[in-house]
Design a protein around this motif. Structure first.
Motif, PDB file in Angstrom:
ATOM      1  N   TRP A 145      -7.646   0.277  -2.155  1.00 29.80           N
ATOM      2  CA  TRP A 145      -6.493   0.252  -3.048  1.00 29.80           C
ATOM      3  C   TRP A 145      -5.941  -1.169  -3.158  1.00 29.80           C
ATOM      4  O   TRP A 145      -5.635  -1.650  -4.248  1.00 29.80           O
ATOM      5  CB  TRP A 145      -5.408   1.206  -2.534  1.00 29.80           C
TER       6      TRP A 145
ATOM      7  N   LYS B 160      -7.076   2.483   2.037  1.00 32.40           N
ATOM      8  CA  LYS B 160      -5.972   1.528   1.888  1.00 32.40           C
ATOM      9  C   LYS B 160      -6.494   0.151   1.489  1.00 32.40           C
ATOM     10  O   LYS B 160      -5.920  -0.513   0.625  1.00 32.40           O
ATOM     11  CB  LYS B 160      -5.192   1.432   3.201  1.00 32.40           C
TER      12      LYS B 160
ATOM     13  N   THR C  40       0.842  -1.198   0.000  1.00 32.08           N
ATOM     14  CA  THR C  40       0.000   0.000   0.000  1.00 32.08           C
ATOM     15  C   THR C  40       0.876   1.245   0.000  1.00 32.08           C
ATOM     16  O   THR C  40       1.820   1.337   0.794  1.00 32.08           O
ATOM     17  CB  THR C  40      -0.911   0.025   1.240  1.00 32.08           C
ATOM     18  N   PRO C  41       0.598   2.227  -0.861  1.00 31.97           N
ATOM     19  CA  PRO C  41       1.384   3.473  -0.865  1.00 31.97           C
ATOM     20  C   PRO C  41       1.388   4.140   0.504  1.00 31.97           C
ATOM     21  O   PRO C  41       0.350   4.193   1.178  1.00 31.97           O
ATOM     22  CB  PRO C  41       0.646   4.341  -1.898  1.00 31.97           C
ATOM     23  N   SER C  42       2.539   4.632   0.922  1.00 27.27           N
ATOM     24  CA  SER C  42       2.690   5.211   2.261  1.00 27.27           C
ATOM     25  C   SER C  42       1.851   6.471   2.463  1.00 27.27           C
ATOM     26  O   SER C  42       1.540   6.835   3.598  1.00 27.27           O
ATOM     27  CB  SER C  42       4.166   5.533   2.521  1.00 27.27           C
ATOM     28  N   ASN C  43       1.478   7.137   1.371  1.00 23.13           N
ATOM     29  CA  ASN C  43       0.708   8.376   1.511  1.00 23.13           C
ATOM     30  C   ASN C  43      -0.787   8.120   1.758  1.00 23.13           C
ATOM     31  O   ASN C  43      -1.547   9.048   2.018  1.00 23.13           O
ATOM     32  CB  ASN C  43       0.879   9.257   0.270  1.00 23.13           C
ATOM     33  N   LEU C  44      -1.198   6.855   1.684  1.00 27.14           N
ATOM     34  CA  LEU C  44      -2.594   6.526   1.987  1.00 27.14           C
ATOM     35  C   LEU C  44      -2.716   6.250   3.486  1.00 27.14           C
ATOM     36  O   LEU C  44      -2.172   5.277   3.991  1.00 27.14           O
ATOM     37  CB  LEU C  44      -3.049   5.301   1.182  1.00 27.14           C
ATOM     38  N   LYS C  45      -3.444   7.094   4.172  1.00 27.60           N
ATOM     39  CA  LYS C  45      -3.566   6.976   5.627  1.00 27.60           C
ATOM     40  C   LYS C  45      -4.894   6.379   6.067  1.00 27.60           C
ATOM     41  O   LYS C  45      -4.947   5.654   7.058  1.00 27.60           O
ATOM     42  CB  LYS C  45      -3.398   8.363   6.275  1.00 27.60           C
ATOM     43  N   ASN C  46      -5.954   6.682   5.336  1.00 29.29           N
ATOM     44  CA  ASN C  46      -7.274   6.188   5.706  1.00 29.29           C
ATOM     45  C   ASN C  46      -7.357   4.675   5.514  1.00 29.29           C
ATOM     46  O   ASN C  46      -7.006   4.149   4.451  1.00 29.29           O
ATOM     47  CB  ASN C  46      -8.350   6.886   4.869  1.00 29.29           C
TER      48      ASN C  46
END
Length: 218
Positions: free
Chosen positions: A61, A58, A48-54
């Protein structure tokens, strides 16, 4: 046969199952979210991309990425090992034939945790073609939740009694050693094991017992 497996690659049970498939000559692709050192399989890690926080974003994605991987692999069988989590992810891929392998607490505990889990479980059942249960009790529980008996195959996981077998000693004083490695949590009911020891001792005076684990009840 080309098999695609959605699972937690760190599980020792999963590793044994995957190695069995490889020994049978199948091409095994595994989709997971952790690191893997297994050389026998082709591993596809979903990061999962690190900029996805929710958390929900996530998961969405990861689901989209998993669906794309499954479609690209185009397996003969999509197998999800563990009913909750991987099973639901496999169901959401809407790929067939889809098989879910249930190992225990995923059906006996997690499946019944809340109304939401029950709804998700019903959806997973609806989108799954066949089930593999590691015990009759788990199979019966799946059937109670709406799975047809003809769609459940029981394949126990345990000790191979052809290699490890117990022979009742003729002498009551002969040494008997018992070892429990189960986690000391309510889920594994170590209390029942301990409560049975007086009965065993009545038949084996020279009894040695070791419990080698930890847990919430330790």
């Amino acid at each position: 046969m080309r098999i695609c497996v959605i699972t937690n690659i760190e599980s020792i049970h999963v590793k044994k199952i995957l190695k069995y498939f490889v020994l049978k000559g199948h091409q095994v692709n595994v989709i997971g979210f952790d690191e893997s050192e297994m050389k026998e399989i082709k591993y596809h890690r979903i990061k999962t991309p690190s900029n996805l926080k929710n958390r929900k974003i996530k998961y969405l994605w990861s689901l989209i990425a998993t669906r794309k991987k499954v479609k690209k692999i185009a397996p003969d069988i999509l197998l999800s090992i563990y009913f909750t989590g991987p099973g639901t992810t496999g169901a959401l891929c809407n790929y067939h034939p889809h098989i879910v392998m249930a190992l225990g607490s995923d059906v006996l505990i997690e499946m019944k945790q809340s109304l939401l889990y029950r709804i998700i479980s019903k959806f997973t059942i609806y989108r799954t073609d066949r089930f593999v249960a590691v015990s009759k009790y788990i199979a019966d529980t799946l059937c109670e939740e709406g799975v047809s008996k003809k769609d459940v195959f029981i394949n126990p996981i345990g000790v191979d009694t052809r290699t490890f077998n117990y022979i009742e000693p003729k002498d009551k004083n002969e040494n008997l050693q018992l070892v429990s490695t189960r986690k000391i949590d309510p889920n594994y009911n170590i209390k029942q094991f301990i409560d049975s020891l007086p009965i065993v001792y009545n038949n084996h005076n020279n009894l040695s017992v070791k419990i080698t684990s930890s847990g919430s009840e330790f």
